[in-house]
Design a protein around this motif. Structure first.
Motif, mmCIF file in Angstrom:
data_model
loop_
_atom_site.group_PDB
_atom_site.id
_atom_site.type_symbol
_atom_site.label_atom_id
_atom_site.label_comp_id
_atom_site.label_asym_id
_atom_site.label_seq_id
_atom_site.Cartn_x
_atom_site.Cartn_y
_atom_site.Cartn_z
ATOM 1 N N LEU A 85 0.821 -1.207 0.000
ATOM 2 C CA LEU A 85 0.000 0.000 0.000
ATOM 3 C C LEU A 85 0.853 1.255 0.000
ATOM 4 O O LEU A 85 0.590 2.194 -0.751
ATOM 5 C CB LEU A 85 -0.927 0.004 1.226
ATOM 6 N N GLN A 86 1.885 1.297 0.816
ATOM 7 C CA GLN A 86 2.731 2.487 0.900
ATOM 8 C C GLN A 86 3.451 2.764 -0.424
ATOM 9 O O GLN A 86 3.676 3.916 -0.782
ATOM 10 C CB GLN A 86 3.754 2.332 2.033
ATOM 11 N N ASP A 87 3.788 1.683 -1.154
ATOM 12 C CA ASP A 87 4.414 1.865 -2.470
ATOM 13 C C ASP A 87 3.434 2.480 -3.454
ATOM 14 O O ASP A 87 3.787 3.369 -4.243
ATOM 15 C CB ASP A 87 4.929 0.524 -3.005
ATOM 16 N N ARG A 88 2.194 2.002 -3.415
ATOM 17 C CA ARG A 88 1.169 2.563 -4.321
ATOM 18 C C ARG A 88 0.931 4.037 -4.005
ATOM 19 O O ARG A 88 0.796 4.863 -4.909
ATOM 20 C CB ARG A 88 -0.128 1.764 -4.209
ATOM 21 N N ILE A 89 0.884 4.344 -2.713
ATOM 22 C CA ILE A 89 0.683 5.739 -2.300
ATOM 23 C C ILE A 89 1.859 6.601 -2.772
ATOM 24 O O ILE A 89 1.661 7.711 -3.276
ATOM 25 C CB ILE A 89 0.532 5.829 -0.770
ATOM 26 N N LYS A 90 3.073 6.063 -2.634
ATOM 27 C CA LYS A 90 4.261 6.808 -3.059
ATOM 28 C C LYS A 90 4.214 7.103 -4.554
ATOM 29 O O LYS A 90 4.538 8.218 -4.990
ATOM 30 C CB LYS A 90 5.521 6.012 -2.729
ATOM 31 N N GLY A 91 3.804 6.116 -5.352
ATOM 32 C CA GLY A 91 3.713 6.308 -6.799
ATOM 33 C C GLY A 91 2.690 7.367 -7.172
ATOM 34 O O GLY A 91 2.950 8.232 -8.022
ATOM 35 N N LEU A 92 1.523 7.318 -6.525
ATOM 36 C CA LEU A 92 0.475 8.299 -6.821
ATOM 37 C C LEU A 92 0.860 9.689 -6.325
ATOM 38 O O LEU A 92 0.583 10.693 -6.980
ATOM 39 C CB LEU A 92 -0.855 7.841 -6.207
ATOM 40 N N ASP A 93 1.507 9.746 -5.179
ATOM 41 C CA ASP A 93 1.941 11.046 -4.647
ATOM 42 C C ASP A 93 3.032 11.683 -5.509
ATOM 43 O O ASP A 93 3.213 12.902 -5.488
ATOM 44 C CB ASP A 93 2.462 10.891 -3.206
ATOM 45 N N ALA A 94 3.750 10.857 -6.258
ATOM 46 C CA ALA A 94 4.780 11.388 -7.163
ATOM 47 C C ALA A 94 4.163 12.072 -8.376
ATOM 48 O O ALA A 94 4.860 12.760 -9.129
ATOM 49 C CB ALA A 94 5.710 10.267 -7.615
ATOM 50 N N GLY A 95 2.848 11.875 -8.554
ATOM 51 C CA GLY A 95 2.156 12.529 -9.666
ATOM 52 C C GLY A 95 1.613 11.573 -10.705
ATOM 53 O O GLY A 95 1.098 12.015 -11.738
ATOM 54 N N ALA A 96 1.706 10.257 -10.443
ATOM 55 C CA ALA A 96 1.184 9.281 -11.406
ATOM 56 C C ALA A 96 -0.341 9.288 -11.395
ATOM 57 O O ALA A 96 -0.970 9.557 -10.365
ATOM 58 C CB ALA A 96 1.700 7.886 -11.075
ATOM 59 N N ASP A 97 -0.936 8.992 -12.548
ATOM 60 C CA ASP A 97 -2.385 8.906 -12.664
ATOM 61 C C ASP A 97 -2.886 7.494 -12.412
ATOM 62 O O ASP A 97 -4.056 7.293 -12.086
ATOM 63 C CB ASP A 97 -2.825 9.355 -14.064
ATOM 64 N N ASP A 98 -2.020 6.515 -12.605
ATOM 65 C CA ASP A 98 -2.412 5.124 -12.408
ATOM 66 C C ASP A 98 -1.178 4.306 -12.054
ATOM 67 O O ASP A 98 -0.039 4.773 -12.201
ATOM 68 C CB ASP A 98 -3.081 4.567 -13.670
ATOM 69 N N TYR A 99 -1.417 3.061 -11.623
ATOM 70 C CA TYR A 99 -0.376 2.211 -11.057
ATOM 71 C C TYR A 99 -0.757 0.780 -11.396
ATOM 72 O O TYR A 99 -1.862 0.358 -11.092
ATOM 73 C CB TYR A 99 -0.382 2.449 -9.547
ATOM 74 N N ILE A 100 0.121 0.010 -12.033
ATOM 75 C CA ILE A 100 -0.181 -1.381 -12.353
ATOM 76 C C ILE A 100 0.977 -2.256 -11.874
ATOM 77 O O ILE A 100 2.144 -1.910 -12.048
ATOM 78 C CB ILE A 100 -0.466 -1.577 -13.856
ATOM 79 N N VAL A 101 0.626 -3.377 -11.232
ATOM 80 C CA VAL A 101 1.612 -4.238 -10.584
ATOM 81 C C VAL A 101 1.945 -5.433 -11.467
ATOM 82 O O VAL A 101 1.058 -6.079 -12.036
ATOM 83 C CB VAL A 101 1.076 -4.718 -9.216
ATOM 84 N N LYS A 102 3.239 -5.724 -11.586
ATOM 85 C CA LYS A 102 3.696 -6.913 -12.301
ATOM 86 C C LYS A 102 3.497 -8.138 -11.394
ATOM 87 O O LYS A 102 3.697 -8.048 -10.188
ATOM 88 C CB LYS A 102 5.188 -6.804 -12.636
ATOM 89 N N PRO A 103 3.173 -9.301 -11.973
ATOM 90 C CA PRO A 103 2.812 -9.514 -13.381
ATOM 91 C C PRO A 103 1.370 -9.075 -13.627
ATOM 92 O O PRO A 103 0.571 -9.050 -12.708
ATOM 93 C CB PRO A 103 2.968 -11.037 -13.535
ATOM 94 N N PHE A 104 1.068 -8.713 -14.845
ATOM 95 C CA PHE A 104 -0.275 -8.246 -15.180
ATOM 96 C C PHE A 104 -0.698 -8.847 -16.515
ATOM 97 O O PHE A 104 0.130 -9.299 -17.300
ATOM 98 C CB PHE A 104 -0.315 -6.714 -15.273
ATOM 99 N N GLU A 105 -2.006 -8.848 -16.765
ATOM 100 C CA GLU A 105 -2.540 -9.285 -18.044
ATOM 101 C C GLU A 105 -2.542 -8.103 -18.996
ATOM 102 O O GLU A 105 -2.883 -6.975 -18.605
ATOM 103 C CB GLU A 105 -3.968 -9.837 -17.886
ATOM 104 N N ILE A 106 -2.193 -8.339 -20.248
ATOM 105 C CA ILE A 106 -2.131 -7.244 -21.228
ATOM 106 C C ILE A 106 -3.492 -6.586 -21.409
ATOM 107 O O ILE A 106 -3.583 -5.381 -21.630
ATOM 108 C CB ILE A 106 -1.569 -7.740 -22.591
ATOM 109 N N ASP A 107 -4.579 -7.372 -21.269
ATOM 110 C CA ASP A 107 -5.923 -6.792 -21.420
ATOM 111 C C ASP A 107 -6.213 -5.771 -20.325
ATOM 112 O O ASP A 107 -6.903 -4.782 -20.556
ATOM 113 C CB ASP A 107 -6.991 -7.898 -21.397
ATOM 114 N N GLU A 108 -5.683 -6.027 -19.114
ATOM 115 C CA GLU A 108 -5.856 -5.051 -18.041
ATOM 116 C C GLU A 108 -5.084 -3.774 -18.363
ATOM 117 O O GLU A 108 -5.590 -2.661 -18.166
ATOM 118 C CB GLU A 108 -5.376 -5.609 -16.706
ATOM 119 N N LEU A 109 -3.851 -3.926 -18.852
ATOM 120 C CA LEU A 109 -3.054 -2.753 -19.226
ATOM 121 C C LEU A 109 -3.767 -1.943 -20.300
ATOM 122 O O LEU A 109 -3.847 -0.712 -20.217
ATOM 123 C CB LEU A 109 -1.676 -3.185 -19.711
#
Length: 224
Positions: A85-109
């Motif tokens: 959770l803290q990593d996701r918050i850090k990414g969004l606080d850096a100014g990102a609009d979205d966040y996707i975690v590996k591994p992921f499905e290409i359809d989700e991307l």
């Protein structure tokens, strides 16, 4: 859409680029270092940046924060194996609009990219635009030059309006296609060239330099 992917894993990067092009029909530039991602982002137009968190010469969150500090307003997605959770918050606080975690499905991307592309990052536009000796009315989609009213189709008006909004910048054909016709259109890039030709016929005066300039191999622009 035109996408910039910053991913230093050669196998994963190659796979993502292939799938974005094949399944999404997107135009993709791929870099492997944070410094290159920054340089590409500020020197060209992209609908979405996909930045890997862990990269040489600048982590994705660092590049994102730097771009936002420099008033970059485009969509940014962070790609990472960190799912706390803290990593996701850090990414969004850096100014990102979205966040996707590996591994992921290409359809989700692809779905997340579509969602980002639907967001409106453009400023509110004035109803009337004055440009050189033209007056454009966005509500009625009428364009006038002095006392002359010039008849344009809806697509012609939208294309001209887009070029004027971005005056002084080169708009790639792919960007024009996406913004005027939509990313899922069956229209080819040749349709853009044909529409530009019709616009020039209606707007240009005899013996004068064309209002719309061709940038060979890239797209079109209007000088400020």
């Amino acid at each position: 859409m035109k996408i910039l992917l910053a991913e230093d894993d050669p196998q994963l990067g190659e796979l993502i680029v292939y799938m974005l092009k094949k399944k999404g029909g997107h135009s993709v530039d791929w870099v492997t270092a944070g410094s290159d991602a920054y340089d590409y982002a500020i020197s060209s137009h992209y609908d979405v940046l996909i930045l890997d968190w862990m990269m040489p010469e600048g982590e994705g969150t660092e590049i994102c924060r730097r771009l936002r500090k420099d008033h970059y307003s485009g969509a940014i997605m962070i790609l990472t194996a960190k799912d706390a959770l803290q990593d996701r918050i850090k990414g969004l606080d850096a100014g990102a609009d979205d966040y996707i975690v590996k591994p992921f499905e290409i359809d989700e991307l692809l779905a997340r990219l579509r969602a980002l592309s639907r967001r409106n990052y453009a400023p509110i536009l004035e109803e009337t635009v004055f440009f050189k000796d033209f007056v454009l009315n966005r509500t009625s989609q009428v364009i006038r030059r002095e006392t002359e009213e010039i008849s344009l189709s809806t697509r012609e008006f939208q294309l001209l309006d887009l070029l004027i909004q971005n005056k002084g910048q080169v708009l790639p054909r792919e960007v024009i296609l996406d913004r005027v016709w939509g990313y899922d259109t069956d229209v080819s890039l040749k349709t853009i060239d044909a529409t530009i030709k019709l616009l020039r016929k209606k707007l240009d005066r005899l013996g004068k330099t064309s209002l719309i300039q061709t940038v060979r191999g890239v797209g079109y622009k209007i000088e400020d």
